[in-house]
Each structure stands twice: as C-alpha cells, then as structure tokens.
Design a protein around this motif. Structure first.
Motif, PDB file in Angstrom:
ATOM      1  N   TRP A  85       0.874  -1.188   0.000  1.00 15.89           N
ATOM      2  CA  TRP A  85       0.000   0.000   0.000  1.00 15.89           C
ATOM      3  C   TRP A  85       0.908   1.236   0.000  1.00 15.89           C
ATOM      4  N   PRO A  86       1.658   1.447  -1.096  1.00 17.01           N
ATOM      5  CA  PRO A  86       2.765   2.413  -1.082  1.00 17.01           C
ATOM      6  C   PRO A  86       2.293   3.858  -1.284  1.00 17.01           C
ATOM      7  N   ALA A  87       2.324   4.635  -0.237  1.00 19.73           N
ATOM      8  CA  ALA A  87       1.963   6.050  -0.346  1.00 19.73           C
ATOM      9  C   ALA A  87       2.898   6.736  -1.340  1.00 19.73           C
ATOM     10  N   PRO A  88       2.365   7.581  -2.215  1.00 22.78           N
ATOM     11  CA  PRO A  88       3.213   8.214  -3.232  1.00 22.78           C
ATOM     12  C   PRO A  88       4.190   9.244  -2.673  1.00 22.78           C
ATOM     13  N   VAL A  89       3.879   9.836  -1.513  1.00 20.32           N
ATOM     14  CA  VAL A  89       4.792  10.782  -0.868  1.00 20.32           C
ATOM     15  C   VAL A  89       5.348  10.094   0.367  1.00 20.32           C
ATOM     16  N   ARG A  90       6.674   9.911   0.397  1.00 18.62           N
ATOM     17  CA  ARG A  90       7.307   9.141   1.462  1.00 18.62           C
ATOM     18  C   ARG A  90       8.617   9.801   1.853  1.00 18.62           C
ATOM     19  N   GLU A  91       8.901   9.774   3.138  1.00 23.47           N
ATOM     20  CA  GLU A  91      10.159  10.331   3.631  1.00 23.47           C
ATOM     21  C   GLU A  91      10.586   9.557   4.864  1.00 23.47           C
ATOM     22  N   ARG A  92      11.868   9.360   5.011  1.00 24.20           N
ATOM     23  CA  ARG A  92      12.403   8.650   6.163  1.00 24.20           C
ATOM     24  C   ARG A  92      12.587   9.601   7.347  1.00 24.20           C
ATOM     25  N   LEU A  93      12.316   9.098   8.540  1.00 26.05           N
ATOM     26  CA  LEU A  93      12.712   9.719   9.789  1.00 26.05           C
ATOM     27  C   LEU A  93      13.455   8.633  10.556  1.00 26.05           C
ATOM     28  N   GLY A  94      14.772   8.551  10.327  1.00 28.23           N
ATOM     29  CA  GLY A  94      15.515   7.398  10.817  1.00 28.23           C
ATOM     30  C   GLY A  94      14.982   6.152  10.139  1.00 28.23           C
ATOM     31  N   PRO A 120      15.357  11.273  20.076  1.00 25.49           N
ATOM     32  CA  PRO A 120      14.578  10.887  21.250  1.00 25.49           C
ATOM     33  C   PRO A 120      13.097  10.819  20.887  1.00 25.49           C
ATOM     34  N   LEU A 121      12.359   9.974  21.584  1.00 23.29           N
ATOM     35  CA  LEU A 121      10.980   9.702  21.180  1.00 23.29           C
ATOM     36  C   LEU A 121      10.137  10.969  21.104  1.00 23.29           C
ATOM     37  N   ALA A 122      10.208  11.835  22.106  1.00 21.02           N
ATOM     38  CA  ALA A 122       9.399  13.060  22.084  1.00 21.02           C
ATOM     39  C   ALA A 122       9.766  13.935  20.892  1.00 21.02           C
ATOM     40  N   ALA A 123      11.057  14.041  20.584  1.00 18.63           N
ATOM     41  CA  ALA A 123      11.484  14.845  19.439  1.00 18.63           C
ATOM     42  C   ALA A 123      11.029  14.207  18.130  1.00 18.63           C
ATOM     43  N   ALA A 124      11.004  12.883  18.072  1.00 17.92           N
ATOM     44  CA  ALA A 124      10.544  12.205  16.854  1.00 17.92           C
ATOM     45  C   ALA A 124       9.069  12.493  16.608  1.00 17.92           C
ATOM     46  N   ILE A 143       0.128   2.450  14.814  1.00 21.37           N
ATOM     47  CA  ILE A 143       0.816   1.857  15.965  1.00 21.37           C
ATOM     48  C   ILE A 143       0.638   0.350  15.955  1.00 21.37           C
ATOM     49  N   PRO A 144       1.608  -0.427  15.418  1.00 26.20           N
ATOM     50  CA  PRO A 144       1.524  -1.882  15.564  1.00 26.20           C
ATOM     51  C   PRO A 144       1.792  -2.275  17.018  1.00 26.20           C
ATOM     52  N   LEU A 145       0.920  -3.096  17.551  1.00 29.57           N
ATOM     53  CA  LEU A 145       1.057  -3.513  18.952  1.00 29.57           C
ATOM     54  C   LEU A 145       1.430  -4.987  19.039  1.00 29.57           C
ATOM     55  N   PRO A 146       2.276  -5.326  19.995  1.00 29.92           N
ATOM     56  CA  PRO A 146       2.875  -4.464  21.019  1.00 29.92           C
ATOM     57  C   PRO A 146       4.171  -3.795  20.582  1.00 29.92           C
ATOM     58  N   LEU A 147       4.506  -3.882  19.300  1.00 26.03           N
ATOM     59  CA  LEU A 147       5.807  -3.426  18.817  1.00 26.03           C
ATOM     60  C   LEU A 147       6.064  -1.963  19.151  1.00 26.03           C
ATOM     61  N   ALA A 148       5.071  -1.088  18.964  1.00 22.79           N
ATOM     62  CA  ALA A 148       5.261   0.350  19.146  1.00 22.79           C
ATOM     63  C   ALA A 148       4.547   0.848  20.396  1.00 22.79           C
ATOM     64  N   ALA A 149       4.550   0.048  21.456  1.00 24.67           N
ATOM     65  CA  ALA A 149       3.844   0.411  22.677  1.00 24.67           C
ATOM     66  C   ALA A 149       4.388   1.706  23.284  1.00 24.67           C
ATOM     67  N   ALA A 150       5.702   1.935  23.186  1.00 26.59           N
ATOM     68  CA  ALA A 150       6.283   3.151  23.754  1.00 26.59           C
ATOM     69  C   ALA A 150       5.783   4.391  23.008  1.00 26.59           C
ATOM     70  N   VAL A 151       5.675   4.287  21.684  1.00 26.60           N
ATOM     71  CA  VAL A 151       5.138   5.397  20.898  1.00 26.60           C
ATOM     72  C   VAL A 151       3.682   5.642  21.289  1.00 26.60           C
ATOM     73  N   ASN A 152       2.940   4.568  21.466  1.00 23.77           N
ATOM     74  CA  ASN A 152       1.539   4.689  21.854  1.00 23.77           C
ATOM     75  C   ASN A 152       1.399   5.433  23.180  1.00 23.77           C
ATOM     76  N   ALA A 153       2.262   5.128  24.141  1.00 21.09           N
ATOM     77  CA  ALA A 153       2.216   5.803  25.439  1.00 21.09           C
ATOM     78  C   ALA A 153       2.526   7.289  25.294  1.00 21.09           C
ATOM     79  N   GLU A 154       3.472   7.633  24.434  1.00 22.00           N
ATOM     80  CA  GLU A 154       3.804   9.045  24.201  1.00 22.00           C
ATOM     81  C   GLU A 154       2.611   9.791  23.608  1.00 22.00           C
ATOM     82  N   LEU A 155       1.894   9.150  22.682  1.00 20.85           N
ATOM     83  CA  LEU A 155       0.723   9.792  22.074  1.00 20.85           C
ATOM     84  C   LEU A 155      -0.423   9.901  23.074  1.00 20.85           C
TER      85      LEU A 155
END
Length: 326
Positions: A85-94, A120-124, A143-155
């Motif tokens: 499902w490739p979005a036509p506009v894509r950019e890397r953040l790390g 750092p997570l907050a800056a990302a 947010i894939p779970l439980p893989l991105a649980a830390a990101v989920n907590a930040e949100l």
C-alpha cells in the motif's frame, strides 16, 4: 475472565444455556474474540458470528498453545503491508516512514514507527507533527502492537485520538484454497493489471473516491492484480485487490467488496480464491489482510477461510486543534 487485551485471540467460552433437574446446562463455543463490551462478547466461530451476554458466561479463557509472533515478525509483516500500500509521498525519519497520499485512507497518510527514528521519542513525534502540518494533513501514526507500545504511550500523554483497533490477520495460502471450493456456477473472476473506472467507483464507495495522486498507491506495486466480477447482464458486482510483497511471501488482500444486490452468493470468497491462486502461482505461501475488529461479519468470513490474528494496530490522530499548514 477475558480482558480487552484478548480481542483478536482465539478463546473458548463456556456459557449457561439452561437448567435441568436444578443443575445448570453448559455449552462451549470456540472462536476468535472480536469484541468485548461491558455487557457482551462477540466471537467469530466456524459457524459464523456469535454474541454472548456476559451474564451467561460461566468461564472464558484463551485457547492455549498459540504462539505469539516475535517483534521481528510483526515488523516484517508491517513492512510487507507498507510495500503493498505504497503512499506516493514518502520520507524517512531514521527507520520510521512518513507517508502521505492526498488524505486518502489512514494507512497511506500516517507515520509507521518501526525501528529507531534517530531522535529521542518526544522529538521524533514533534518531527512527525511538523511533517504532516507542512503537508496540510492531520498528523497520524499507525501503531503496531505491542511493537510500538512506547510510541503509543507518548501519544496518550499528548492526548491523541484513537480510531477503532484493526486486526492484522494471516493464513497459509494452502489453507485458504482448501477452505474455498471452486465455483464454476459463478461468473468468472477477471484479474487485471489496473482498476477499471467501475472498480474505482465501488472501492470509493466506502473509503471515498481516490484523488489522482493517491491512485498511484493502488498500482505502484511490482506484483498487483485487480479482481473484477461482472454479472451476466454486465455491471460489475464484486472487486478485490491483491499484491505479492515481502520478498514474494505474502499475498496482501484489500478492498474485498461486493455490491449489496449481489451479496450472500459467495462472491467475496470467489474473488479471494482467484487471487490466492494467482499469488500461489508466483511463489507466495501466505496471505494477510487488515480488518476492523468491530466488523464482526467480515472477521467471521475470514475465520472461515482460515485467517487468525497475527497482531493489532491502532491509528492515532493528533487532536482537532493540531496545527496544519497549506
């Protein structure tokens, strides 16, 4: 008793169905837990969806022996789904992906936080907010779970909104093909390299008509086919899209749709079988799809085809007052 963390898992439910000679009578149901509320639970069983009032539940638990996927397996499947499902506009953040497709569909217009963002997570998350604001879109994160649980907590801490959970389900292609008999009595499935205007109209009925830029994500995949089923009198009555990604392993199924007058005839299973045959012919061994866990009817259909939940994901959105430019 079960908890919301058990949604998407295979469970057994023992319920009270009556009383005989002063003693309760029980029956057991096994299936995938698709919903759990304060009053009821819903299962996708081999016989179809089943809703059970909690007042009738004597005991319920997960079926033992099912192995949870590793973090690496969740990441690999999420990347295969992104490739499909490739979005036509894509950019890397790390290691993260920032994705945009003119606002069409949440998956194509959300960040995918897999791996190290290099900040750092907050800056990302700050960087995600700035990127989507610059593209005139509400910031979103898948947010894939439980893989991105830390990101989920930040949100959570930032007050981001949460869409209904989505089940990422998988099945061996051999299982899917065994579960769906050939149906020579139904109109043939035509597999095309691109979608017809009628195909796009049916697909747009649920998700909205794709903008011109977003239509690229439908076709910009190396191995992709668009299933069309036409009624004898001519109109298109069923569609689906299939891709082969993840190093050739995965058939990705999306937009399996049947127009209302043609439902209850087996057309959804018909198009799934055709795409499974096509993918198997290209060396794929497994299939995946995404379905909202509250869509009990669809979850039950896929359970009958052999699909089980691999993991879940949440789509998180910045609050309504988030800044947007453009």
């Amino acid at each position: 008793m079960l908890t919301p963390d058990d949604v998407g898992q295979r469970v057994v439910v023992r319920r009270v169905v009556g009383v005989r000679h002063g003693r309760p009578l029980y029956t057991d149901a096994i299936g995938e837990l698709t919903e759990l509320t304060e009053t009821d639970l819903s299962l996708a069983t081999g016989r179809g969806p089943l809703r059970v009032p909690l007042a009738e539940v004597h005991r319920a638990k997960r079926v033992p022996g099912r192995r949870r996927p590793t973090r690496a397996e969740v990441a690999a499947l999420e990347l295969a789904a992104d490739e499909a499902w490739p979005a036509p506009v894509r950019e890397r953040l790390g290691d993260w992906w920032l994705r945009a497709a003119g606002g069409w569909t949440g998956r194509a217009n959300s960040a995918l936080p897999i791996g190290d963002p290099g900040l750092p997570l907050a800056a990302a998350v700050d960087a995600v907010e700035r990127w989507y604001a610059a593209h005139g879109l509400r910031p979103r994160v898948n947010i894939p779970l439980p893989l991105a649980a830390a990101v989920n907590a930040e949100l959570d801490a930032r007050g981001w909104l949460t869409a209904p959970p989505v089940l990422v389900q998988t099945a061996p292609l051999a299982t899917v093909l065994d579960a769906v008999p050939q149906r020579p009595d139904l109109p043939p499935v035509r597999l095309e390299a691109g979608p017809s205007p009628e195909w796009l109209a049916i697909a747009g009925g649920r998700k909205g008509t794709p903008p011109a830029a977003a239509r690229r994500l439908l076709t910009d995949v190396g191995e992709v086919r668009f299933a069309h089923v036409y009624a004898e009198e001519g109109p298109l009555v069923a569609i689906a899209r299939g891709t082969v990604t993840g190093g050739g392993r995965w058939l990705g199924l999306v937009l399996v749709e049947v127009v209302p007058p043609a439902r209850r005839r087996g057309l959804a299973r018909h198009v799934v079988r055709s795409l499974a045959e096509w993918a198997a012919g290209r060396g794929a061994t497994d299939a995946f799809l995404q379905v909202e866990e509250h869509n009990v009817e669809a979850v039950a259909l896929y359970a009958r085809l052999g699909f089980t939940t691999h993991h879940r994901y949440l789509t998180r959105s910045a609050p309504d007052d988030a800044p947007r430019l453009g």
